[in-house]
Enzyme design. Structure first.
Site, short mmCIF file in Angstrom:
data_model
loop_
_atom_site.label_atom_id
_atom_site.label_comp_id
_atom_site.label_asym_id
_atom_site.label_seq_id
_atom_site.Cartn_x
_atom_site.Cartn_y
_atom_site.Cartn_z
N PRO A 10 -34.35 -10.95 11.25
CA PRO A 10 -35.56 -10.73 12.01
C PRO A 10 -35.51 -11.21 13.46
O PRO A 10 -34.99 -12.29 13.75
CB PRO A 10 -36.63 -11.51 11.23
N ASN A 11 -36.08 -10.38 14.30
CA ASN A 11 -36.26 -10.61 15.74
C ASN A 11 -34.99 -10.40 16.57
O ASN A 11 -35.05 -10.41 17.79
CB ASN A 11 -36.85 -12.01 16.03
N ARG A 18 -35.54 -10.98 25.41
CA ARG A 18 -36.45 -12.13 25.45
C ARG A 18 -35.62 -13.41 25.30
O ARG A 18 -34.53 -13.38 24.73
CB ARG A 18 -37.46 -12.10 24.29
N TYR A 23 -30.70 -17.29 23.85
CA TYR A 23 -29.86 -16.29 23.17
C TYR A 23 -28.99 -15.45 24.10
O TYR A 23 -28.23 -14.60 23.64
CB TYR A 23 -30.74 -15.38 22.29
N ASN A 72 -25.90 -12.63 10.40
CA ASN A 72 -26.80 -13.54 11.09
C ASN A 72 -28.18 -13.24 10.50
O ASN A 72 -28.86 -12.30 10.93
CB ASN A 72 -26.79 -13.31 12.60
N ALA A 75 -33.98 -16.29 10.97
CA ALA A 75 -34.82 -17.31 10.31
C ALA A 75 -34.66 -17.30 8.79
O ALA A 75 -34.84 -18.35 8.15
CB ALA A 75 -36.27 -17.10 10.70
N HIS A 78 -32.62 -19.98 6.82
CA HIS A 78 -33.15 -21.29 6.46
C HIS A 78 -34.15 -21.24 5.31
O HIS A 78 -34.63 -22.28 4.87
CB HIS A 78 -33.82 -21.92 7.69
N ASP A 85 -28.70 -15.10 -3.14
CA ASP A 85 -28.40 -14.47 -4.43
C ASP A 85 -27.71 -13.13 -4.23
O ASP A 85 -26.76 -12.80 -4.96
CB ASP A 85 -29.69 -14.27 -5.25
N GLU A 96 -20.88 -16.32 8.25
CA GLU A 96 -22.23 -16.57 8.78
C GLU A 96 -22.12 -16.86 10.28
O GLU A 96 -21.27 -17.66 10.69
CB GLU A 96 -22.82 -17.79 8.06
N HIS A 98 -24.35 -17.72 13.95
CA HIS A 98 -25.56 -18.00 14.74
C HIS A 98 -25.18 -18.03 16.21
O HIS A 98 -24.19 -18.66 16.58
CB HIS A 98 -26.21 -19.32 14.33
N ILE A 99 -25.97 -17.35 17.00
CA ILE A 99 -25.71 -17.27 18.43
C ILE A 99 -25.90 -18.64 19.07
O ILE A 99 -25.09 -19.09 19.88
CB ILE A 99 -26.65 -16.23 19.07
N SER A 100 -26.97 -19.31 18.69
CA SER A 100 -27.27 -20.63 19.25
C SER A 100 -26.63 -21.73 18.40
O SER A 100 -26.23 -21.49 17.25
CB SER A 100 -28.79 -20.84 19.33
N ARG A 105 -30.70 -27.97 17.51
CA ARG A 105 -32.10 -27.51 17.61
C ARG A 105 -32.95 -28.22 16.55
O ARG A 105 -32.55 -29.26 16.03
CB ARG A 105 -32.13 -25.98 17.49
N ARG A 109 -33.69 -25.93 11.27
CA ARG A 109 -32.59 -24.96 11.43
C ARG A 109 -31.25 -25.53 10.96
O ARG A 109 -30.22 -24.86 11.03
CB ARG A 109 -32.46 -24.53 12.90
O1 CA2 Z 1 -28.95 -18.68 16.72
C1 CA2 Z 1 -29.12 -17.74 15.95
O2 CA2 Z 1 -28.42 -16.74 15.94
C2 CA2 Z 1 -30.31 -17.77 14.99
O3 CA2 Z 1 -29.90 -17.18 13.76
C3 CA2 Z 1 -31.40 -16.95 15.64
C4 CA2 Z 1 -32.71 -16.97 14.85
C5 CA2 Z 1 -33.14 -18.38 14.51
O4 CA2 Z 1 -34.28 -18.36 13.68
C6 CA2 Z 1 -32.03 -19.15 13.82
O5 CA2 Z 1 -32.46 -20.46 13.57
C7 CA2 Z 1 -30.78 -19.18 14.68
C8 CA2 Z 1 -33.82 -16.31 15.67
C9 CA2 Z 1 -33.51 -14.92 16.10
C10 CA2 Z 1 -34.49 -14.52 17.13
O6 CA2 Z 1 -33.84 -13.67 18.01
C11 CA2 Z 1 -34.38 -13.47 19.22
C12 CA2 Z 1 -33.53 -12.95 20.17
C13 CA2 Z 1 -34.01 -12.74 21.44
C14 CA2 Z 1 -35.33 -13.03 21.74
C15 CA2 Z 1 -36.16 -13.54 20.78
C16 CA2 Z 1 -35.69 -13.76 19.51
#
Ligand code: CA2
Length: 144
Positions: A10-11, A18, A23, A72, A75, A78, A85, A96, A98-100, A105, A109
């Site tokens: 998601p997102n 954004r 990110y 990836n 959210a 977590h 499963d 797995e 994660h970009i960040s 954080r 997370r």
């Molecule tokens: O760091 C990552 O890749 C995360 O999986 C990104 C998730 C976050 O919930 C994880 O804890 C770490 C959030 C993805 C949201 O992606 C966006 C990208 C650009 C702008 C807004 C949200």
């Protein structure tokens, strides 16, 4: 060799549009380009969904169609026992990403359900982490 599936949660459709301070400026199209360069001719299928059930259906599809999964789960990483499963039914390598750098954080997370199944976990390399994950899947598949 079957394709490698890249699944984004998601997102992540907003990647590059954004919150660039967290990110970065690259988009999911840039992720796919990077992964194709890393895959050495192995096909890359990249998908993104904001819906847990859709991600689970794609993991099930990968059971037949993929030689590895890069995930990836955003959210859902977590929170989702259901995604864990589903991943546990996949027999190939799972990475797995994660970009960040999630461990720098918020505490919520720091725990990942996906990590219980993943063969490797990459965090904080930006979108380069996806390419590293693809290279690792290719390497693991060469060993079989
Ligand atoms: O760091 C990552 O890749 C995360 O999986 C990104 C998730 C976050 O919930 C994880 O804890 C770490 C959030 C993805 C949201 O992606 C966006 C990208 C650009 C702008 C807004 C949200």
């Amino acid at each position: 060799m079957k394709p490698i599936h890249i699944l984004n949660g998601p997102n992540l459709n907003l990647l590059g549009k954004r919150q660039p301070e967290i990110y970065g400026h690259d988009t999911l199209d840039d992720v796919a380009t990077l992964c194709r360069q890393a895959a050495g001719g192995v096909e890359i299928v990249q998908r993104q969904s904001n819906h847990e059930g859709q991600l689970i259906d794609w993991i099930h599809e990968a059971r037949q169609d993929a030689s590895g999964i890069v995930i990836n789960a955003a959210a859902y990483t977590h929170t989702s026992v259901a995604i864990l499963d589903a991943l546990n039914t996949f027999e190939g390598p799972v990475m797995e990403v994660h970009i960040s750098q999630v461990h720098r954080r918020e505490a919520f997370r720091h725990h990942s359900f996906v990590a219980q199944r993943a063969d490797g976990v990459i965090a904080g390399l930006g979108i380069e982490g996806y390419a590293a994950a693809v290279r690792r899947i290719c390497q693991l598949n060469r060993k079989d």
